[in-house]
Scaffold this motif. Structure first.
Motif, PDB file in Angstrom:
ATOM      1  N   LEU A  50     -10.856 -16.037 -30.342  1.00 41.62           N
ATOM      2  CA  LEU A  50      -9.754 -16.948 -31.229  1.00 41.62           C
ATOM      3  C   LEU A  50      -8.776 -15.703 -31.093  1.00 41.62           C
ATOM      4  CD1 LEU A  50     -11.985 -18.245 -34.103  1.00 41.62           C
ATOM      5  CD2 LEU A  50     -11.133 -19.262 -31.875  1.00 41.62           C
ATOM      6  N   HIS A  51      -8.866 -14.439 -31.600  1.00 41.95           N
ATOM      7  CA  HIS A  51      -8.006 -13.666 -31.690  1.00 41.95           C
ATOM      8  C   HIS A  51      -7.215 -13.298 -30.132  1.00 41.95           C
ATOM      9  CE1 HIS A  51      -9.757 -11.526 -35.328  1.00 41.95           C
ATOM     10  NE2 HIS A  51      -8.915 -12.707 -35.858  1.00 41.95           N
ATOM     11  N   ARG A  52      -8.003 -13.260 -28.815  1.00 40.78           N
ATOM     12  CA  ARG A  52      -7.334 -13.255 -27.789  1.00 40.78           C
ATOM     13  C   ARG A  52      -6.349 -14.290 -27.450  1.00 40.78           C
ATOM     14  NH1 ARG A  52     -12.605 -11.208 -26.133  1.00 40.78           N
ATOM     15  NH2 ARG A  52     -13.061 -13.509 -25.432  1.00 40.78           N
ATOM     16  N   HIS A  53      -6.775 -15.560 -27.984  1.00 36.90           N
ATOM     17  CA  HIS A  53      -5.763 -16.732 -27.912  1.00 36.90           C
ATOM     18  C   HIS A  53      -4.526 -16.484 -28.584  1.00 36.90           C
ATOM     19  CE1 HIS A  53      -5.380 -21.522 -28.074  1.00 36.90           C
ATOM     20  NE2 HIS A  53      -4.305 -20.495 -27.309  1.00 36.90           N
ATOM     21  N   ILE A  54      -4.656 -15.918 -29.761  1.00 43.95           N
ATOM     22  CA  ILE A  54      -3.335 -15.542 -30.476  1.00 43.95           C
ATOM     23  C   ILE A  54      -2.671 -14.495 -29.849  1.00 43.95           C
ATOM     24  CG2 ILE A  54      -2.567 -14.786 -32.776  1.00 43.95           C
ATOM     25  CD1 ILE A  54      -5.248 -15.442 -34.066  1.00 43.95           C
ATOM     26  N   LEU A  55      -3.080 -13.585 -29.376  1.00 42.97           N
ATOM     27  CA  LEU A  55      -2.321 -12.388 -28.650  1.00 42.97           C
ATOM     28  C   LEU A  55      -1.646 -13.089 -27.449  1.00 42.97           C
ATOM     29  CD1 LEU A  55      -4.830  -9.701 -28.839  1.00 42.97           C
ATOM     30  CD2 LEU A  55      -2.511  -9.711 -29.759  1.00 42.97           C
ATOM     31  N   LEU A  93     -12.297 -18.528 -41.348  1.00 36.39           N
ATOM     32  CA  LEU A  93     -13.071 -17.156 -41.445  1.00 36.39           C
ATOM     33  C   LEU A  93     -13.370 -17.068 -43.129  1.00 36.39           C
ATOM     34  CD1 LEU A  93     -11.198 -14.931 -39.185  1.00 36.39           C
ATOM     35  CD2 LEU A  93     -13.468 -16.022 -38.961  1.00 36.39           C
ATOM     36  N   LYS A  94     -12.542 -17.594 -43.755  1.00 34.59           N
ATOM     37  CA  LYS A  94     -12.552 -17.513 -45.391  1.00 34.59           C
ATOM     38  C   LYS A  94     -13.874 -18.436 -45.727  1.00 34.59           C
ATOM     39  CE  LYS A  94      -7.937 -16.453 -46.647  1.00 34.59           C
ATOM     40  NZ  LYS A  94      -6.926 -16.613 -47.318  1.00 34.59           N
ATOM     41  N   LYS A  95     -14.061 -18.987 -45.068  1.00 38.53           N
ATOM     42  CA  LYS A  95     -15.674 -19.758 -45.297  1.00 38.53           C
ATOM     43  C   LYS A  95     -16.871 -18.649 -45.423  1.00 38.53           C
ATOM     44  CE  LYS A  95     -18.852 -23.288 -43.691  1.00 38.53           C
ATOM     45  NZ  LYS A  95     -19.126 -24.564 -42.530  1.00 38.53           N
ATOM     46  N   TYR A 114     -12.066  -8.888 -39.755  1.00 38.42           N
ATOM     47  CA  TYR A 114     -11.631 -10.122 -39.054  1.00 38.42           C
ATOM     48  C   TYR A 114     -10.548 -10.884 -39.890  1.00 38.42           C
ATOM     49  CZ  TYR A 114     -15.654  -9.117 -36.160  1.00 38.42           C
ATOM     50  OH  TYR A 114     -16.984  -8.825 -35.572  1.00 38.42           O
ATOM     51  N   VAL A 115     -10.761 -11.263 -41.133  1.00 38.73           N
ATOM     52  CA  VAL A 115      -9.497 -11.802 -41.810  1.00 38.73           C
ATOM     53  C   VAL A 115      -8.304 -10.917 -41.959  1.00 38.73           C
ATOM     54  CG1 VAL A 115      -9.035 -12.503 -44.169  1.00 38.73           C
ATOM     55  CG2 VAL A 115     -11.272 -13.084 -43.360  1.00 38.73           C
ATOM     56  N   GLY A 116      -8.550  -9.491 -42.220  1.00 35.97           N
ATOM     57  CA  GLY A 116      -7.549  -8.874 -42.223  1.00 35.97           C
ATOM     58  C   GLY A 116      -6.596  -8.716 -40.616  1.00 35.97           C
ATOM     59  N   GLU A 161      -2.773  -9.713 -39.916  1.00 33.06           N
ATOM     60  CA  GLU A 161      -1.727  -8.817 -39.095  1.00 33.06           C
ATOM     61  C   GLU A 161      -1.131  -9.611 -37.928  1.00 33.06           C
ATOM     62  OE1 GLU A 161      -2.007  -4.941 -36.302  1.00 33.06           O
ATOM     63  OE2 GLU A 161      -3.621  -5.264 -37.740  1.00 33.06           O
ATOM     64  N   LEU A 162      -2.032 -10.321 -37.159  1.00 35.46           N
ATOM     65  CA  LEU A 162      -1.486 -11.064 -36.152  1.00 35.46           C
ATOM     66  C   LEU A 162      -0.505 -12.012 -36.480  1.00 35.46           C
ATOM     67  CD1 LEU A 162      -4.711 -11.549 -33.829  1.00 35.46           C
ATOM     68  CD2 LEU A 162      -2.923 -10.021 -33.412  1.00 35.46           C
ATOM     69  N   LYS A 163      -0.929 -12.670 -37.548  1.00 37.34           N
ATOM     70  CA  LYS A 163       0.017 -13.758 -38.057  1.00 37.34           C
ATOM     71  C   LYS A 163       1.520 -13.035 -38.485  1.00 37.34           C
ATOM     72  CE  LYS A 163       0.831 -17.124 -41.859  1.00 37.34           C
ATOM     73  NZ  LYS A 163       0.080 -18.014 -42.879  1.00 37.34           N
ATOM     74  N   ALA A 164       1.417 -11.639 -39.040  1.00 40.32           N
ATOM     75  CA  ALA A 164       2.532 -11.106 -39.600  1.00 40.32           C
ATOM     76  C   ALA A 164       3.365 -10.773 -38.210  1.00 40.32           C
ATOM     77  CB  ALA A 164       2.141  -9.914 -40.286  1.00 40.32           C
ATOM     78  N   ARG A 165       2.618 -10.251 -37.108  1.00 39.45           N
ATOM     79  CA  ARG A 165       3.493  -9.839 -36.142  1.00 39.45           C
ATOM     80  C   ARG A 165       4.186 -10.885 -35.490  1.00 39.45           C
ATOM     81  NH1 ARG A 165      -0.909  -6.575 -32.308  1.00 39.45           N
ATOM     82  NH2 ARG A 165      -1.558  -5.020 -33.983  1.00 39.45           N
TER      83      ARG A 165
END
Length: 314
Positions: free
Chosen positions: A258-263, A285-287, A295-297, A301-305
């Motif tokens: 999921l994080h690789r997809h965001i990147l 993730l908050k579930k 992972y949440v953090g 961070e990715l959202k902020a970028r």
């Protein structure tokens, strides 16, 4: 299988058949250390029973051959090709007629992986193509997918991305037809999509770096479209899985993609889509986690970028 070893340990035949099943299950679930411990136990026990009287203990000797075969397959799976080759050498000249089609094909796949380890790609491809030509219908979905993904990696190493993509898509079809019903198949589905994305991305990178010819633009666009579609398919599958589970599934397998997809969305300047994906992931993730989880953090961070790229600094 472990229970069977406890029930039937008075009977050598039942005991070693059950133990070999347990070892295979540990290997397929990638619990390699436990598989190796049990294999060494099996090998030692059989050697003590058989001794020098091979002809009088043919059935147990066959289990000893299966034990050696499992060593080959296990060490090849661990990329310990030197150890795998050592055990493969012990099997040379032995009678393999007692092996099932599944066992024989696993052994040939391990042989192909050993060949890949020494960069003998053509021989490795021939080995797997030989298995395919004999028919895959009698083999388990698990093994067929492993054969096809290994073949895809080999074609990719040879620079034949079209053949690699064909084999990966064939593997994905096998998994989808299997129904994606159990954890093993689901894991293989994510891993196969990840491999497809990796191979296609590497090829696009090579085209972008080495070609100024506009004739490649359409081909590159098709590849990028396939990468995006594969990411979207994998992400939707993972999020759906996480939404329906009470216990978090394997973190590295289900969260890292999921994080690789965001990147990737950031790299392709699809910032709005990337921010939306971050929000979808955070809900899931908050579930399972608090805001103080790594992972949440990292998702925040990715959202902020991505928001910074859109000049949404506040």
């Amino acid at each position: 299988a472990i229970l069977l070893t406890e029930v039937y340990d008075y009977n050598h035949t039942y005991y070693y058949e059950a133990l070999s099943l347990a070892i295979s299950a540990y290997r397929k679930s990638k619990n390699y250390e436990v598989a190796e411990i049990n294999l060494k136990k099996m090998k030692l026990g059989l050697k003590k029973i058989i001794g020098a009287y091979k002809s009088e203990n043919q059935l147990l000797y066959n289990y000893y051959m299966i034990c050696l075969k499992e060593f080959v397959v296990l060490y090849a799976s661990m990329n310990n090709f030197a150890a795998a080759a050592k055990y493969e050498e012990l099997l040379l000249g032995e009678d393999h007629d007692f092996l099932t089609a599944e066992d024989a094909s696993e052994l040939k796949l391990a042989k192909a992986m050993i060949l890949r380890g020494s960069n003998r790609f053509d021989q490795a491809i021939d080995t797997i193509e030989e298995i395919k030509s004999s028919g895959l219908e009698t083999l388990s979905d698990y093994l067929v997918v492993n054969l096809l993904t290994e073949l895809a990696s080999l074609y990719n190493a040879k620079g034949n991305v079209e053949a690699a993509a064909y084999e990966i898509n064939s593997a994905l079809d096998v998994l989808k037809n299997a129904g994606l019903g159990n954890a093993e198949i689901k894991s293989a589905y994510i891993e196969t999509l990840t491999l497809k994305i990796s191979i296609l991305s590497e090829f696009v990178k090579r085209i972008d770096a080495n070609n100024q010819d506009c004739d490649f633009d359409d081909e590159c666009a098709d590849l990028k479209s396939d990468i995006s579609a594969s990411y979207a398919e994998m992400t939707q599958f993972i999020i759906t899985e996480l939404q329906t589970k009470d216990v978090l599934l394997e973190e590295a397998l289900y969260i890292n993609p999921l994080h690789r997809h965001i990147l990737y969305l950031g790299k392709t300047k699809e910032f709005k889509e990337g921010v939306g994906l971050c929000d979808d992931i955070l809900v899931v993730l908050k579930k399972y986690y608090s805001n103080f989880n790594k992972y949440v953090g990292y998702t925040y961070e990715l959202k902020a970028r991505l928001m910074a790229k859109r000049a949404e600094y506040n």
